[in-house]
Design a protein around this motif. Structure first.
Motif, mmCIF file in Angstrom:
data_model
loop_
_atom_site.group_PDB
_atom_site.id
_atom_site.type_symbol
_atom_site.label_atom_id
_atom_site.label_comp_id
_atom_site.label_asym_id
_atom_site.label_seq_id
_atom_site.Cartn_x
_atom_site.Cartn_y
_atom_site.Cartn_z
ATOM 1 N N LEU A 259 0.836 -1.210 0.000
ATOM 2 C CA LEU A 259 0.000 0.000 0.000
ATOM 3 C C LEU A 259 0.864 1.250 0.000
ATOM 4 C CD1 LEU A 259 -2.882 1.325 0.432
ATOM 5 C CD2 LEU A 259 -2.319 1.268 2.855
ATOM 6 N N PHE A 260 1.783 1.342 0.944
ATOM 7 C CA PHE A 260 2.608 2.545 1.038
ATOM 8 C C PHE A 260 3.758 2.550 0.040
ATOM 9 C CE2 PHE A 260 0.612 2.571 5.284
ATOM 10 C CZ PHE A 260 -0.052 3.773 5.137
ATOM 11 N N GLY A 261 4.042 1.413 -0.562
ATOM 12 C CA GLY A 261 5.049 1.357 -1.607
ATOM 13 C C GLY A 261 4.476 1.638 -2.984
ATOM 14 N N LEU B 66 -2.172 11.732 9.532
ATOM 15 C CA LEU B 66 -0.876 11.228 9.059
ATOM 16 C C LEU B 66 -1.059 10.001 8.173
ATOM 17 C CD1 LEU B 66 1.276 11.653 12.282
ATOM 18 C CD2 LEU B 66 1.307 13.066 10.210
ATOM 19 N N TRP B 67 -1.971 9.113 8.570
ATOM 20 C CA TRP B 67 -2.261 7.921 7.759
ATOM 21 C C TRP B 67 -2.728 8.349 6.368
ATOM 22 C CZ3 TRP B 67 -1.781 2.732 7.969
ATOM 23 C CH2 TRP B 67 -2.519 1.981 7.066
ATOM 24 N N THR B 68 -3.621 9.322 6.333
ATOM 25 C CA THR B 68 -4.168 9.783 5.061
ATOM 26 C C THR B 68 -3.091 10.438 4.208
ATOM 27 O OG1 THR B 68 -6.268 10.101 6.182
ATOM 28 C CG2 THR B 68 -6.051 11.086 4.038
ATOM 29 N N LEU B 69 -2.171 11.152 4.834
ATOM 30 C CA LEU B 69 -1.044 11.710 4.074
ATOM 31 C C LEU B 69 -0.196 10.597 3.466
ATOM 32 C CD1 LEU B 69 0.211 14.699 6.239
ATOM 33 C CD2 LEU B 69 -0.940 14.784 4.026
ATOM 34 N N GLY B 70 -0.018 9.496 4.188
ATOM 35 C CA GLY B 70 0.714 8.357 3.645
ATOM 36 C C GLY B 70 0.000 7.749 2.451
ATOM 37 N N THR C 146 -8.779 12.913 -0.755
ATOM 38 C CA THR C 146 -7.773 12.415 0.175
ATOM 39 C C THR C 146 -7.012 13.565 0.829
ATOM 40 O OG1 THR C 146 -7.551 10.423 -1.182
ATOM 41 C CG2 THR C 146 -5.811 10.851 0.413
ATOM 42 N N ALA C 147 -6.640 14.553 0.043
ATOM 43 C CA ALA C 147 -5.954 15.722 0.606
ATOM 44 C C ALA C 147 -6.849 16.463 1.587
ATOM 45 C CB ALA C 147 -5.491 16.658 -0.517
ATOM 46 N N ALA C 148 -8.130 16.600 1.267
ATOM 47 C CA ALA C 148 -9.061 17.282 2.162
ATOM 48 C C ALA C 148 -9.228 16.513 3.466
ATOM 49 C CB ALA C 148 -10.410 17.477 1.471
ATOM 50 N N ILE C 149 -9.315 15.198 3.398
ATOM 51 C CA ILE C 149 -9.450 14.382 4.599
ATOM 52 C C ILE C 149 -8.198 14.528 5.467
ATOM 53 C CG2 ILE C 149 -9.569 12.010 5.464
ATOM 54 C CD1 ILE C 149 -11.360 11.365 3.044
ATOM 55 N N ALA C 150 -7.027 14.519 4.843
ATOM 56 C CA ALA C 150 -5.781 14.673 5.600
ATOM 57 C C ALA C 150 -5.742 16.025 6.307
ATOM 58 C CB ALA C 150 -4.578 14.510 4.674
ATOM 59 N N LEU C 151 -6.098 17.087 5.603
ATOM 60 C CA LEU C 151 -6.111 18.423 6.209
ATOM 61 C C LEU C 151 -7.125 18.515 7.339
ATOM 62 C CD1 LEU C 151 -5.718 20.706 3.073
ATOM 63 C CD2 LEU C 151 -4.035 20.252 4.860
ATOM 64 N N CYS C 152 -8.291 17.927 7.151
ATOM 65 C CA CYS C 152 -9.303 17.954 8.209
ATOM 66 C C CYS C 152 -8.849 17.173 9.431
ATOM 67 C CB CYS C 152 -10.617 17.389 7.696
ATOM 68 S SG CYS C 152 -11.480 18.491 6.557
ATOM 69 N N GLY C 153 -8.225 16.031 9.229
ATOM 70 C CA GLY C 153 -7.733 15.241 10.354
ATOM 71 C C GLY C 153 -6.666 15.979 11.139
ATOM 72 N N LEU C 154 -5.707 16.542 10.428
ATOM 73 C CA LEU C 154 -4.634 17.280 11.103
ATOM 74 C C LEU C 154 -5.168 18.561 11.729
ATOM 75 C CD1 LEU C 154 -1.773 16.704 8.525
ATOM 76 C CD2 LEU C 154 -2.068 15.604 10.754
#
Length: 122
Positions: free
Chosen positions: A28-30, A82-86, A108-116
């Motif tokens: 996944l992360f690779g 952080l998970w979403t940024l990954g 995905t970017a919006a979810i990461a920003l909202c989480g952080l």
């Protein structure tokens, strides 16, 4: 749509058995999974396990020390950001072709920003 034969069904079962294993997370992360698998399973499939665990843990903390909920939720929101940024970096490395993948990147970017942002503001 054609039906799958026995050999294809067996191959599909073997492939599905790899989901959520340590090797699958490395893939996944690779950025070695398909875009759809990375987006749907990486962002939302993992939540099938995380959300019930957070609800149970939150209930236990609320019963014992209600003041401990804010730090727990701050931690969970930050970790999910952080998970979403990954997942976002994996999606970017896979590359986009078409409108739906672009919408997936934006979401995905919006979810990461909202989480952080939630982790910072709690």
């Amino acid at each position: 749509m054609s039906e799958l034969n026995e050999k294809q069904l067996a191959a599909l079962a073997v492939e599905r058995a790899k989901i959520f294993t340590p090797g699958w997370f490395a893939d996944l992360f690779g950025a070695r999974l398909e875009f759809g698998d990375t987006f749907w399973l990486g962002l939302f499939g993992v939540m099938l396990f995380v959300v019930p665990a957070v609800v149970l843990l939150g209930g236990l903390i609320y019963a014992q020390a209600p003041g401990g909920l804010r730090p727990l939720f701050r931690l969970v929101a930050g970790l999910y950001g952080l998970w979403t940024l990954g997942v976002l970096q994996a999606l970017l490395r896979i590359g986009v072709r078409g409108g739906y993948p672009v919408a997936g990147l934006v979401l995905t970017a919006a979810i990461a920003l909202c989480g952080l942002g939630t982790a910072v503001m709690l």
